[in-house]
Write an enzyme that holds these catalytic residues in place. Sequence first.
Site, PDB file in Angstrom:
ATOM      1  N   GLY A  31      -6.707  -8.013   3.346  1.00 56.38           N
ATOM      2  CA  GLY A  31      -6.264  -6.892   4.274  1.00 56.38           C
ATOM      3  C   GLY A  31      -7.399  -5.971   4.425  1.00 56.38           C
ATOM      4  O   GLY A  31      -8.564  -6.230   4.213  1.00 56.38           O
ATOM      5  N   HIS A  34     -10.874  -6.379   9.465  1.00 55.22           N
ATOM      6  CA  HIS A  34     -11.922  -6.145  10.429  1.00 55.22           C
ATOM      7  C   HIS A  34     -12.080  -7.327  11.283  1.00 55.22           C
ATOM      8  O   HIS A  34     -11.635  -8.196  11.382  1.00 55.22           O
ATOM      9  CB  HIS A  34     -13.176  -5.539   9.705  1.00 55.22           C
ATOM     10  CG  HIS A  34     -13.687  -6.736   8.726  1.00 55.22           C
ATOM     11  ND1 HIS A  34     -14.110  -7.791   8.964  1.00 55.22           N
ATOM     12  CD2 HIS A  34     -13.396  -6.371   7.332  1.00 55.22           C
ATOM     13  CE1 HIS A  34     -14.441  -8.310   7.847  1.00 55.22           C
ATOM     14  NE2 HIS A  34     -13.883  -7.448   6.774  1.00 55.22           N
ATOM     15  N   HIS A  37     -12.490 -10.810   9.592  1.00 53.53           N
ATOM     16  CA  HIS A  37     -11.174 -11.490   9.622  1.00 53.53           C
ATOM     17  C   HIS A  37     -10.607 -11.994  10.872  1.00 53.53           C
ATOM     18  O   HIS A  37      -9.880 -13.035  10.912  1.00 53.53           O
ATOM     19  CB  HIS A  37     -10.038 -10.304   8.938  1.00 53.53           C
ATOM     20  CG  HIS A  37     -10.502  -9.765   7.789  1.00 53.53           C
ATOM     21  ND1 HIS A  37     -10.751  -8.649   7.469  1.00 53.53           N
ATOM     22  CD2 HIS A  37     -10.574 -10.495   6.521  1.00 53.53           C
ATOM     23  CE1 HIS A  37     -10.941  -8.161   6.058  1.00 53.53           C
ATOM     24  NE2 HIS A  37     -10.951  -9.499   5.495  1.00 53.53           N
ATOM     25  N   GLN A  61      -8.405 -11.358  -9.394  1.00 51.46           N
ATOM     26  CA  GLN A  61      -9.925 -11.681  -9.091  1.00 51.46           C
ATOM     27  C   GLN A  61     -10.915 -10.411  -9.222  1.00 51.46           C
ATOM     28  O   GLN A  61     -11.883 -10.663  -9.065  1.00 51.46           O
ATOM     29  CB  GLN A  61     -10.050 -12.165  -7.850  1.00 51.46           C
ATOM     30  CG  GLN A  61      -9.794 -11.444  -6.657  1.00 51.46           C
ATOM     31  CD  GLN A  61      -9.352 -12.077  -5.311  1.00 51.46           C
ATOM     32  OE1 GLN A  61      -8.648 -12.843  -5.164  1.00 51.46           O
ATOM     33  NE2 GLN A  61     -10.435 -11.916  -4.240  1.00 51.46           N
ATOM     34  N   GLY A 147     -14.535 -17.317   5.465  1.00 53.33           N
ATOM     35  CA  GLY A 147     -15.571 -16.765   6.067  1.00 53.33           C
ATOM     36  C   GLY A 147     -17.084 -17.221   5.178  1.00 53.33           C
ATOM     37  O   GLY A 147     -16.829 -17.079   3.913  1.00 53.33           O
ATOM     38  N   LYS A 149     -19.376 -15.675   4.683  1.00 54.01           N
ATOM     39  CA  LYS A 149     -19.994 -14.319   4.168  1.00 54.01           C
ATOM     40  C   LYS A 149     -19.786 -14.306   2.921  1.00 54.01           C
ATOM     41  O   LYS A 149     -20.724 -14.122   2.057  1.00 54.01           O
ATOM     42  CB  LYS A 149     -19.227 -13.200   4.826  1.00 54.01           C
ATOM     43  CG  LYS A 149     -19.576 -11.804   4.088  1.00 54.01           C
ATOM     44  CD  LYS A 149     -19.051 -10.722   4.282  1.00 54.01           C
ATOM     45  CE  LYS A 149     -19.573  -9.562   3.149  1.00 54.01           C
ATOM     46  NZ  LYS A 149     -18.387  -9.274   2.307  1.00 54.01           N
ATOM     47  N   VAL A 176     -19.382 -12.526  10.690  1.00 56.55           N
ATOM     48  CA  VAL A 176     -19.568 -11.721  11.750  1.00 56.55           C
ATOM     49  C   VAL A 176     -20.063 -10.402  11.489  1.00 56.55           C
ATOM     50  O   VAL A 176     -19.880  -9.744  10.351  1.00 56.55           O
ATOM     51  CB  VAL A 176     -17.869 -11.279  12.205  1.00 56.55           C
ATOM     52  CG1 VAL A 176     -18.077 -10.262  13.099  1.00 56.55           C
ATOM     53  CG2 VAL A 176     -17.205 -12.573  12.705  1.00 56.55           C
ATOM     54  N   LYS A 184     -19.891  -7.549   8.420  1.00 56.52           N
ATOM     55  CA  LYS A 184     -18.557  -6.786   8.323  1.00 56.52           C
ATOM     56  C   LYS A 184     -17.934  -6.853   6.946  1.00 56.52           C
ATOM     57  O   LYS A 184     -17.963  -8.064   6.340  1.00 56.52           O
ATOM     58  CB  LYS A 184     -17.652  -6.977   9.362  1.00 56.52           C
ATOM     59  CG  LYS A 184     -18.329  -6.798  10.733  1.00 56.52           C
ATOM     60  CD  LYS A 184     -17.393  -6.063  11.745  1.00 56.52           C
ATOM     61  CE  LYS A 184     -17.930  -6.185  13.101  1.00 56.52           C
ATOM     62  NZ  LYS A 184     -17.587  -5.063  13.648  1.00 56.52           N
ATOM     63  N   SER A 185     -17.326  -5.789   6.239  1.00 55.80           N
ATOM     64  CA  SER A 185     -16.867  -5.929   5.017  1.00 55.80           C
ATOM     65  C   SER A 185     -15.830  -4.785   4.789  1.00 55.80           C
ATOM     66  O   SER A 185     -15.999  -3.793   5.347  1.00 55.80           O
ATOM     67  CB  SER A 185     -17.889  -5.890   3.761  1.00 55.80           C
ATOM     68  OG  SER A 185     -17.142  -5.700   2.890  1.00 55.80           O
TER      69      SER A 185
HETATM   70  P1  AMP Z   1     -11.306 -10.711   2.018  1.00 52.90           P
HETATM   71  O1  AMP Z   1     -10.161  -9.866   2.940  1.00 52.90           O
HETATM   72  O2  AMP Z   1     -12.531  -9.816   1.656  1.00 52.90           O
HETATM   73  O3  AMP Z   1     -10.795 -11.355   0.774  1.00 52.90           O
HETATM   74  O4  AMP Z   1     -11.742 -11.635   3.173  1.00 52.90           O
HETATM   75  C1  AMP Z   1     -10.728 -12.655   3.648  1.00 52.90           C
HETATM   76  C2  AMP Z   1     -11.564 -13.643   4.409  1.00 52.90           C
HETATM   77  O5  AMP Z   1     -12.431 -13.086   5.470  1.00 52.90           O
HETATM   78  C3  AMP Z   1     -12.619 -14.447   3.470  1.00 52.90           C
HETATM   79  O6  AMP Z   1     -12.479 -15.930   3.808  1.00 52.90           O
HETATM   80  C4  AMP Z   1     -13.623 -13.780   3.793  1.00 52.90           C
HETATM   81  O7  AMP Z   1     -14.781 -14.577   3.622  1.00 52.90           O
HETATM   82  C5  AMP Z   1     -13.647 -13.523   5.256  1.00 52.90           C
HETATM   83  N1  AMP Z   1     -14.805 -12.429   5.871  1.00 52.90           N
HETATM   84  C6  AMP Z   1     -14.984 -11.134   5.335  1.00 52.90           C
HETATM   85  N2  AMP Z   1     -15.859 -10.685   5.890  1.00 52.90           N
HETATM   86  C7  AMP Z   1     -16.101 -11.663   6.932  1.00 52.90           C
HETATM   87  C8  AMP Z   1     -17.266 -11.545   7.811  1.00 52.90           C
HETATM   88  N3  AMP Z   1     -18.089 -10.418   8.091  1.00 52.90           N
HETATM   89  N4  AMP Z   1     -17.385 -12.410   8.567  1.00 52.90           N
HETATM   90  C9  AMP Z   1     -16.638 -13.557   8.723  1.00 52.90           C
HETATM   91  N5  AMP Z   1     -15.607 -13.648   7.729  1.00 52.90           N
HETATM   92  C10 AMP Z   1     -15.314 -12.593   6.699  1.00 52.90           C
END
Ligand code: AMP
EC number: 6.3.2.1
Length: 289
Positions: A31, A34, A37, A61, A147, A149, A176, A184-185
Amino acid sequence: MIIVDRISEMQALMRQYHREGKTIGFVPTMGYLHEGHAALIDRARQENDIVVLSVFVNPLQFGPNEDFARYPRDFERDRHIAEQHGVDVLFHPEAGEMYPGPLTVQVVVKARMDVLCGRSRPGHFDGVATVLTKLFHIVMPDRAYFGLKDAQQVAVVDGLIRDFNFPIELVPVPTVREADGLAKSSRNVYLSPQEREEAPALYQALRAAAAAVDGGERSADAIRRLVKEHIEAHTHAEIDYVEVCSYPDLAPLETLHGTVLVAVAVRFASARLIDNIILELPKAHRQED
Ligand code: AMP
């Protein structure tokens, strides 16, 4: 868009879609959505009849001293973004629905985990592999979108899908970035204004590494040094790791060849950030090189 918080309801719905011959694309997230996602959702939207997004901050995790409690959450905002990007089903379970009691069985990752973030975050990928095993059984997708990333996560999920014979196609999606290169994070909101200004140095360092490789550099040591020195010169962050390894096996390399991952993790006072690039080089190292 249908919002589901019960596992049994989710499985009934997914079985119905399968009976109707519909393909299901799945985007698992924690969640605070951005554009990174959104890129995963958009790709899933293009390739499947049904798009399922999960929003679940998975306690398993996070290490004991990590940011589980303060991880940013905003379900109303997520729901709006999901709707805008054409998500069909938003799965948003409570922790008690996913983990009603202590686990009797857990998935343990045996390879591709003793380097990079796996080394800095013990147990992290076991938590990821365990929640994904559950989510794959709950969503039963045809394709799952991750992603790059989190390149190590993609490598671990690749192993999980193969080893446990999930009938799922893994679709890796490029990182991205902000206009200045910062990946992006959800964790970027932790950064102070000065840290935010310094943070693009990670990607600049990785670009400099790519340029050096373009120019003929093949020494992993030299690449590591170059990335480290760039980050040290341009930020106040503490370097967690700079690693150069094969991809997706994540084996250490001395001389660059084949598909190479250059990955970095740093700790700013308020946030730990990661980034990476994947470089394609000729497969075998030739003597005359
Ligand atoms: P998260 O919510 O951080 O667990 O990320 C969920 C998914 O979104 C994961 O597969 C991440 O690798 C992907 N993701 C997060 N940030 C980016 C980004 N900047 N560009 C592409 N995918 C992303």
